[in-house]
Design an enzyme around this catalytic site. Structure first.
Site, PDB file in Angstrom:
ATOM      1  N   LYS A   1       0.847  -1.191   0.000  1.00 41.78           N
ATOM      2  CA  LYS A   1       0.000   0.000   0.000  1.00 41.78           C
ATOM      3  C   LYS A   1       0.883   1.242   0.000  1.00 41.78           C
ATOM      4  O   LYS A   1       2.037   1.131   0.417  1.00 41.78           O
ATOM      5  CB  LYS A   1      -0.923  -0.018   1.205  1.00 41.78           C
ATOM      6  CG  LYS A   1      -0.223   0.357   2.526  1.00 41.78           C
ATOM      7  CD  LYS A   1      -1.178   0.951   3.518  1.00 41.78           C
ATOM      8  CE  LYS A   1      -0.465   1.902   4.436  1.00 41.78           C
ATOM      9  NZ  LYS A   1      -1.200   2.455   5.509  1.00 41.78           N
TER      10      LYS A   1
ATOM     11  N   HIS B   1      -7.377   0.111   4.936  1.00 41.09           N
ATOM     12  CA  HIS B   1      -7.599  -0.806   6.065  1.00 41.09           C
ATOM     13  C   HIS B   1      -9.032  -0.764   6.610  1.00 41.09           C
ATOM     14  O   HIS B   1      -9.681  -1.796   6.755  1.00 41.09           O
ATOM     15  CB  HIS B   1      -6.663  -0.469   7.223  1.00 41.09           C
ATOM     16  CG  HIS B   1      -5.218  -0.442   6.836  1.00 41.09           C
ATOM     17  ND1 HIS B   1      -4.649  -1.396   6.043  1.00 41.09           N
ATOM     18  CD2 HIS B   1      -4.223   0.424   7.132  1.00 41.09           C
ATOM     19  CE1 HIS B   1      -3.361  -1.112   5.880  1.00 41.09           C
ATOM     20  NE2 HIS B   1      -3.092  -0.012   6.527  1.00 41.09           N
TER      21      HIS B   1
HETATM   22  N1  LIG Z   1       7.298   0.644   6.747  1.00 40.83           N
HETATM   23  C1  LIG Z   1       6.099   0.238   7.009  1.00 40.83           C
HETATM   24  O1  LIG Z   1       5.747  -0.093   8.142  1.00 40.83           O
HETATM   25  C2  LIG Z   1       5.072   0.126   5.932  1.00 40.83           C
HETATM   26  C3  LIG Z   1       3.794  -0.223   6.284  1.00 40.83           C
HETATM   27  C4  LIG Z   1       2.855  -0.374   5.285  1.00 40.83           C
HETATM   28  C5  LIG Z   1       3.219  -0.159   3.982  1.00 40.83           C
HETATM   29  N2  LIG Z   1       4.466   0.209   3.651  1.00 40.83           N
HETATM   30  C6  LIG Z   1       4.790   0.393   2.239  1.00 40.83           C
HETATM   31  O2  LIG Z   1       5.875  -0.441   1.897  1.00 40.83           O
HETATM   32  C7  LIG Z   1       6.711   0.176   0.937  1.00 40.83           C
HETATM   33  C8  LIG Z   1       8.109   0.258   1.479  1.00 40.83           C
HETATM   34  O3  LIG Z   1       8.112   1.030   2.657  1.00 40.83           O
HETATM   35  P1  LIG Z   1       9.407   1.250   3.537  1.00 40.83           P
HETATM   36  O4  LIG Z   1       8.946   1.904   4.772  1.00 40.83           O
HETATM   37  O5  LIG Z   1      10.203   0.017   3.626  1.00 40.83           O
HETATM   38  O6  LIG Z   1      10.200   2.325   2.649  1.00 40.83           O
HETATM   39  P2  LIG Z   1      11.752   2.693   2.741  1.00 40.83           P
HETATM   40  O7  LIG Z   1      12.309   2.377   4.078  1.00 40.83           O
HETATM   41  O8  LIG Z   1      11.863   4.095   2.225  1.00 40.83           O
HETATM   42  O9  LIG Z   1      12.421   1.695   1.704  1.00 40.83           O
HETATM   43  C9  LIG Z   1      12.383   1.899   0.317  1.00 40.83           C
HETATM   44  C10 LIG Z   1      13.263   0.861  -0.343  1.00 40.83           C
HETATM   45  O10 LIG Z   1      13.259   1.084  -1.745  1.00 40.83           O
HETATM   46  C11 LIG Z   1      14.619   1.095  -2.204  1.00 40.83           C
HETATM   47  N3  LIG Z   1      14.683   1.983  -3.366  1.00 40.83           N
HETATM   48  C12 LIG Z   1      14.400   3.309  -3.426  1.00 40.83           C
HETATM   49  N4  LIG Z   1      14.594   3.773  -4.669  1.00 40.83           N
HETATM   50  C13 LIG Z   1      15.004   2.729  -5.417  1.00 40.83           C
HETATM   51  C14 LIG Z   1      15.359   2.574  -6.786  1.00 40.83           C
HETATM   52  N5  LIG Z   1      15.324   3.595  -7.646  1.00 40.83           N
HETATM   53  N6  LIG Z   1      15.722   1.347  -7.192  1.00 40.83           N
HETATM   54  C15 LIG Z   1      15.777   0.294  -6.344  1.00 40.83           C
HETATM   55  N7  LIG Z   1      15.435   0.383  -5.054  1.00 40.83           N
HETATM   56  C16 LIG Z   1      15.070   1.585  -4.592  1.00 40.83           C
HETATM   57  C17 LIG Z   1      15.400   1.614  -1.014  1.00 40.83           C
HETATM   58  O11 LIG Z   1      16.722   1.140  -0.996  1.00 40.83           O
HETATM   59  P3  LIG Z   1      17.994   1.878  -1.644  1.00 40.83           P
HETATM   60  O12 LIG Z   1      17.983   3.285  -1.158  1.00 40.83           O
HETATM   61  O13 LIG Z   1      19.112   1.032  -1.138  1.00 40.83           O
HETATM   62  O14 LIG Z   1      17.802   1.771  -3.093  1.00 40.83           O
HETATM   63  C18 LIG Z   1      14.682   0.894   0.122  1.00 40.83           C
HETATM   64  O15 LIG Z   1      15.157  -0.431   0.209  1.00 40.83           O
HETATM   65  C19 LIG Z   1       6.066   1.527   0.655  1.00 40.83           C
HETATM   66  O16 LIG Z   1       5.223   1.401  -0.438  1.00 40.83           O
HETATM   67  C20 LIG Z   1       5.235   1.789   1.896  1.00 40.83           C
HETATM   68  O17 LIG Z   1       4.142   2.620   1.614  1.00 40.83           O
HETATM   69  C21 LIG Z   1       5.411   0.348   4.600  1.00 40.83           C
END
Ligand SMILES: NC(=O)c1ccc[n+]([C@@H]2O[C@H](COP(=O)([O-])OP(=O)(O)OC[C@H]3O[C@@H](n4cnc5c(N)ncnc54)[C@H](OP(=O)(O)O)[C@@H]3O)[C@@H](O)[C@H]2O)c1
Length: 517
Positions: free
Chosen positions: A173, A265
């Protein structure tokens, strides 16, 4: 690809009473965004836990990918630290980790660079041989939503959507930021993957208590006859958080509470509470009923938004003697931000079962406590024979209330009236409680564990389908449109309180009051 192809039901979750015994085929899981927060906090700990409990095939492999340069060994080291830190209610076992880590791999790469997908294919070919993953691949898009469409198109360009085994894709999401963008994203995805291969995650649907609503309603015969407009006065769905934006101010400012919680949700929770019984318990029928319910929710006219929806934003406040900043004082948030950190909506469902029964849904940050629950408020008896004695004198008795507690303490409570001991007919409400932890005495799998196993097993029941996502955008879109052109007098509630006064007024107009959970 066809816009909507119903998947064949492969497994039957309710009949599969021993869910842990579900057979999961060999497969490789590719996590895009492997260095990110979700991967570290939820995905890897869940996969490790599934491996620990032997709930996944020994022939599995995880391939992490993101831009950060890392070797396989370095990735294993980083993930070991995360898993040991974030494993919920479970010990970390060094020996099990060693064996799990042999199935972890890493491919550095930028999602926007086509060469990354060639590297990924080479790694997939290698693990298919070394780990006998049978050519089955589950892609997990755990990156910023702006990357979803591009990544999927590249998977198609590199023919990674086909192989010797099945191919599936889990999409995190938010799915779109409004109805139009959700539709466009669906169109892009369907150029590459069939709807039956698309798993849109809404982790609320994976929570045990949310799944239990269906067992509670359709596995018992005594509640369902009351589950309608004749006996239910109104329903309140609350998802309260005590925390603020926790360093995610920039993301949250673009999203807001309505988009972040209610569109996905809480509208799925409402659909689970209010849907009709499916004729068969399989993914197609359960999802058909959820979708049908969402399509029955009245789409507000713009002129009804001010009376049926409330936006709030927290200002500075005090919790437990501690001074807390307001939303506008949080890092990366505009000083005059118009973002809703609180949203409450009165939904009306235009079908025979629910006509005239308001479903009040609220969510907010910096509320007094972290709690998610659903309260079914039944109607008062037709004749008020009793009054309830209270310290301030007699008052009308409170009608029956059924509360489904989703978090933190999972269970169900039923409030009913009882005679107080002693002479005279003094009555007071008492509660009958079911508590998940004490009744089952075993660890409840986390939502991500459940959902990962389901996707590997090919069971999309707990995932949202294209029509469900679009229907849930449809019901919040009029509110978003009106709010986009409104100027709110924010902040309108203090951190540590139950939201703005206007939210209480919304219910008061119908003679209702928000419960304090
Ligand atoms: N965190 C939560 O609890 C949570 C809950 C519900 C939903 N979500 C959803 O899950 C997703 C991920 O969330 P997150 O919190 O894990 O985000 P995050 O911490 O910002 O992680 C983003 C990831 O994407 C990678 N990335 C960014 N740009 C990239 C590119 N151009 N090519 C390849 N990889 C790239 C980043 O790694 P590098 O910088 O090493 O490339 C990192 O591994 C989002 O859609 C968010 O809305 C998260």
């Amino acid at each position: 690809m066809s816009a909507l192809v119903q998947p064949l039901p492969e497994v039957n979750p309710l009949q599969d009473t021993l869910r842990f015994a579900r057979r999961v085929p060999p497969c490789a899981v590719v996590i895009f965004g492997a260095s990110g927060d979700l991967s570290k906090r939820k995905l890897l700990p869940s996969l490790y836990r599934l491996f620990y409990e032997r709930r996944i095939s020994p022939n599995f492999a995880v391939i992490g990918s993101s831009r950060t340069p890392m070797s396989d060994d370095r990735f294993r080291g980083v993930m070991k630290e995360s898993v040991s830190n974030f494993l919920e209610d479970a010990p970390f076992d060094e020996d099990v980790w060693k064996s799990f880590a042999q199935s972890l791999f890493y491919v550095p790469g930028d999602l926007n660079n086509p060469a990354s997908y060639d590297d990924l294919r080479d790694k997939l070919d290698a693990v298919e041989k070394s780990h006998q993953t049978a050519g089955n691949v589950l892609f997990y898009l755990s990156t910023q939503p702006s990357h979803y469409a591009e990544a999927i198109l590249e998977l198609g360009q590199h023919n990674l959507n086909h192989g010797t085994g099945w191919r599936r894709v889990i999409i995190e999401k938010p799915f779109g930021h409004d109805l139009d963008s959700a539709r466009k994203l669906n169109d892009e995805i369907h150029k590459v993957f069939d709807e039956s291969e698309v798993y849109r995650i809404d982790h609320y649907l994976g929570k045990e208590t949310v799944q239990n609503i269906l067992a509670f309603r359709f596995g018992n015969s005594m509640f369902e006859p009351l589950w309608n407009r004749r006996y239910v006065d109104h329903v309140q769905i609350t998802a309260a958080e005590s925390i603020g934006v926790e360093g995610r101010g920039a993301y949250y400012q673009e999203a807001g509470a309505l988009r972040d919680m209610i569109q996905n949700h809480l509208s799925q929770v409402m659909a689970t509470v209010a849907m009709e019984p499916p004729s068969v318990f399989d993914s197609t029928n359960v999802r058909d009923e959820r979708a049908k319910l969402l399509r029955s929710v009245r789409v507000m006219k713009p002129e009804d938004v001010s009376t049926h929806a409330v936006a709030g934003q927290y200002g500075p406040g005090k919790v437990g003697g501690q001074d807390l900043p307001g939303f506008r004082q949080e890092p990366s948030v505009d000083r005059d931000s118009q973002t809703d950190t609180y949203a409450a909506v009165t939904f009306l469902i235009d079908n025979w079962r629910w006509a005239g029964v308001p479903f009040y849904v609220r969510t907010g940050k910096r509320l007094p406590k972290r709690v998610t629950d659903i309260a079914i408020q039944f109607k008062a008896p037709p004749l008020g024979l009793f009054t309830q004695e209270t310290k301030t004198g007699p008052r009308e008795v409170r009608p029956n209330l059924l509360v489904v507690r989703i978090q933190p303490e999972e269970g169900i409570s039923l409030r009913f009236l009882s005679k107080s001991p002693g002479s005279g007919m003094r009555v007071r409400p008492v509660s009958m409680d079911f508590n998940y932890g004490s009744s089952f005495g075993e660890r409840t799998p986390t939502a991500y564990e459940t959902l990962l196993v389901d996707a590997m097993a090919g069971d999309p029941t707990l995932y949202t389908r294209q029509d469900m996502v679009e229907a849930s955008w449809q019901i919040v879109q009029p509110i978003l449109d009106v709010w986009a052109h409104s100027r709110f007098e924010f902040p309108n509630y203090a951190a540590g309180t139950w939201g703005p006064r206007t939210s209480d007024e919304m219910l008061a107009r119908n003679g209702h009051v928000w419960r304090i959970p």
